[in-house]
Design an enzyme around this catalytic site. Structure first.
Site, mmCIF file in Angstrom:
data_model
loop_
_atom_site.group_PDB
_atom_site.id
_atom_site.type_symbol
_atom_site.label_atom_id
_atom_site.label_comp_id
_atom_site.label_asym_id
_atom_site.label_seq_id
_atom_site.Cartn_x
_atom_site.Cartn_y
_atom_site.Cartn_z
ATOM 1 C CB THR A 1 73.844 -2.534 52.156
ATOM 2 O OG1 THR A 1 73.770 -3.925 52.131
ATOM 3 C CG2 THR A 1 74.593 -2.260 50.721
ATOM 4 C CB VAL B 1 71.248 -6.622 48.389
ATOM 5 C CG1 VAL B 1 71.235 -7.858 49.249
ATOM 6 C CG2 VAL B 1 70.870 -7.057 46.638
ATOM 7 C CB CYS B 2 69.481 -4.388 53.330
ATOM 8 S SG CYS B 2 69.051 -2.511 53.101
ATOM 9 C CB VAL B 3 73.440 -8.468 53.065
ATOM 10 C CG1 VAL B 3 74.401 -9.459 53.786
ATOM 11 C CG2 VAL B 3 72.234 -9.274 52.396
ATOM 12 C CG ASN C 1 67.235 -8.474 54.548
ATOM 13 O OD1 ASN C 1 66.241 -9.211 54.970
ATOM 14 N ND2 ASN C 1 68.179 -7.945 55.238
#
Length: 204
Positions: free
Chosen positions: A184, A177-179, A170
């Site tokens: 995202t 930031v992949c959350v 992530n």
């Protein structure tokens, strides 16, 4: 966010800096002493009463287990040069006060957050890797901005990568930031940003 940073003396604001109302932001030009070139800053506009409330905590005063409020945002903050124009100033400042209250009281162990009096839209976050995990003894540093559409839209977040490999699926080397809470990554229900979401929820 280390002890060394906390000992740094804050740089004084330029004498000609103007204080504007809640619907404006200012650009303050000052001279860089090292090379004589003009440096531009974009401090957040203040709102009547808000600056006094934030100042009650005082710079460098520890307000909670891992929360501290400093006077000036650091020059290296990812979003320091971002202009901020809240689309709904009253809602924005109310949400910022709510976030500060939560961060003062409810941060979990191993998380440190700094807020800044001159830029209440900016925060810095450091998270220690949990014990008995591959991330143990690691420190993860993030710059956060509560943007102009906040709280209707999630905060903006940048991850500071200090290595050449991705340590987590992530967290990208370029700072993404992949959350799902940040919008995202895909998600549904409480996994996506909503009216009851908070920065504390994102951190946890």
């Amino acid at each position: 966010m280390g002890d060394e940073d906390e000992k740094e003396e804050p740089k004084p604001m330029p004498e000609d800096a103007d204080v504007k109302d809640a619907t404006t932001t200012t650009i303050v030009a000052k001279t860089d002493g090292d090379n004589g070139q003009a440096v531009t800053e974009a401090p957040l506009a203040s709102v009547e009463g808000m600056e006094a409330e934030v100042a009650d905590t005082g710079p460098d005063e520890i307000a909670g287990e891992g929360f501290s409020l400093l006077e000036f945002a650091p020059a290296a903050h990812r979003f320091r040069m971002s202009m901020l124009q809240p689309s709904d100033p009253r809602s924005f400042y109310s949400a910022v006060k709510r976030e500060i209250k939560l961060l003062k009281s409810d941060l979990p162990p191993g998380v440190w957050v700094r807020g800044y009096e001159n830029r209440i839209d900016l925060l810095s976050v450091m998270i220690a890797g949990p014990t008995k995990t591959p991330y143990e003894d690691g420190l993860f540093v993030f710059d956060v901005q509560l943007g102009g559409e906040y709280p209707r839209a999630p905060p903006l977040c940048h991850y500071h990568s200090y290595c050449s490999d991705r340590l987590n699926p992530n967290l990208y080397e370029d700072g993404k930031v992949c959350v799902s809470l940040l919008g995202t990554w895909s998600g549904r229900g409480v996994e996506v940003w909503g009216k009851d979401s908070s920065l504390l929820q994102v951190i946890v």
